[in-house]
Enzyme design. Sequence first.
Site, mmCIF file in Angstrom:
data_model
loop_
_atom_site.group_PDB
_atom_site.id
_atom_site.type_symbol
_atom_site.label_atom_id
_atom_site.label_comp_id
_atom_site.label_asym_id
_atom_site.label_seq_id
_atom_site.Cartn_x
_atom_site.Cartn_y
_atom_site.Cartn_z
ATOM 1 C CB CYS A 291 -0.267 2.291 -9.024
ATOM 2 S SG CYS A 291 1.092 3.103 -9.846
ATOM 3 C CG HIS B 281 0.506 15.792 1.690
ATOM 4 N ND1 HIS B 281 1.388 14.844 2.155
ATOM 5 C CD2 HIS B 281 -0.352 15.146 0.862
ATOM 6 C CE1 HIS B 281 1.072 13.671 1.628
ATOM 7 N NE2 HIS B 281 0.021 13.829 0.838
#
Lengths: 422, 267
Positions: free
Chosen positions: A50, A99
């Site tokens: 989400c 990342h």
Amino acid sequence: MALFVAGLSHKNAPVELREQLALEEDKLRELLRDVAATGAAREAVVLSTCNRVEVYAVAEAPGEARAAMFRHLCRHRGVDPAAVEAALYTHLEGDAVRHAFRVTASLDSMMIGEPQILGQVKDAFALAQSCETVGPALHTMFTQAFAVAKKVRTETEIARHAVSVSFAAVELAKKIFGGLAGKAILLVGAGKMSELAARHLVEQGAFPIYVANRTWARAQDLARALAGTPVPFDALDAALAGADIVITSTAASEPVVALDRARGAMHGRGARPLFFIDIAVPRNVEASVNTLDNVYCYDIDDLRQVVDANIRERLREAQRAEALVEREVARYLARLGDVEVIPTIVSLRERLEEIRAGEVRRTLARLGGASPETREAIEALSAAIVNKILHAPITKLRESSRAGSSRSWLDLVHELFALGRK
Amino acid sequence: MHAILMNLAILAYVVATGLAFAYLVERQEWIHRLARVATGAGWALQTTALVALGHALGRPPLGSLPEAVSVAVWVLVLLEMWLERRSGLKVLGAFVLPIVLVFSLKSAAAHQQLPEIVPTLSGAWLWVHIGLALIGIAAFALNFAGALMYLLQERQLKARRPGALYYRLPDLETLDRLTYRTLALGFPFLTTGLVLGVLWAGAAWGSVFAFDPLALLSAVAWVIYAGTLAGRAAGWHGRRAAYFAVIGFAALVLTLGAGLFLPGRHG
């Protein structure tokens, strides 16, 4: 062939856009199969939570692969590709590795150190594996990312301090009592939050639980739910005397536990501290109770302050975690670089060994009756010369790969030593 | 020889103290490991220094107060290392090593001249008296460190605004247990040490306290600790017990200070 990550997260994309792009598992499978079928990317892992939608992939042309995959995503969900394009970030190679490490270690999360993200990345990885879109590059990278995440969790405290009021109360209780095993809890009043806090305490071994409520039936209900004992509200003084941790949450407009009552509860309890967790508004425990020796009283605002301090502590720890991740990224890239030059180093060694062995054989044949000592000396001499000669070029190759400039050196070495095709 | 070794030991303790503080602030595992190595190195150097001194003197290095304080420091460091390892209380060094440093510097300053042993000072009982009292003092230094940590953590919890120390220090229960156990350890040693001192002084000088400031002050410290122990038995704990640990240690420090600075039989 390049490794890249492209996506959007809570950092740069509004929730409306994120929820539009978030995919269920079967849709993710479809996307991954599509990638595999069209050959848009050699390898791909899609992470969809989400808070972020990200594609990790290895492709000949990263730009095209990225465009193809997000086009696919947008088409699925009927989202305007231009809106997505504007929010997308892309990282290549080393930056993509960084990342991946940061996301997996929960350093890029909305709440730094939250534990779910590691499981979500693992799920995304497993899904891609089952769709057979994981190749050697992503496999090595994610395996390492999981290891780094674990290291960050154990070596820093980014996940240590509670960021919810009820867990903060549990941590405070631990700072007061040490272990919570056998500590008696008294709930005064019912409520979702006090029940939650009680459950957390029970998980840590606190026992027994007493429940007092002005309405007897509610005391019974809650006691049953928590495997505790209901106590009549008029017997509160006795219950307080026996309790170690008291959670108050009644709707009373006057304090339920005044200073005198608390003093009475402390009478004759010896070395045992008393901890009031007052989550009622208005407060159920008089503020002055905290001045009593060995009594600790936290109201809801105090608990929130503790949570704020915990978050600040996490952020401080996050800086250490960032440094750790940075070191791990550098180490990973160095190893990856070595992997790139190792085949060349191996064939270089083989080439020279071949020459050496051949020359030694010829020389020994000419010498005929040479003693074993002489033979050994010739072997050793030739091996030493080869090693001395190889030392500099091998070092140079390793260094160049770490500096990211191995390509031209590899070509040069192949040319110079006639190593044939790579 | 022993002076050089002792200075090196003190240098190692200085480094260890700095590292222990750095660990308190930075929480880096490697800093703690280095601090432990520096502490161990200091202790090993001090051991050799004491052996060398004892060899040079031809008697245990306990004949003068500076020597005795140095041995007390040696015992304290040993106890600290053991306790830290056993309890996993990694911040202990930051609270004990400063005490180590102050005392070893103080005793080293007085160490320069080797005092001649007073003829009346002799006999095995004397060494036992001094040795036992020293172990007691070392235990009480730990008792003080534990009490200090308790008071700091209690203050954090009472203030309801956690600062850095809230996260660094262990829970109150652990700290209270630490102060209690060190009290229970130190007290019998101090008591036996003092009783032997009294008996021996009676035999050697014919009088017990006769204007010796150290003997008088150590009696005061003993009374404070005896009171704390009695209070503990009666259910004292936590803050009050911690305050008494601080006062008791202050009396001990004063005792040693008196011995180092005021004229008396303890020289």
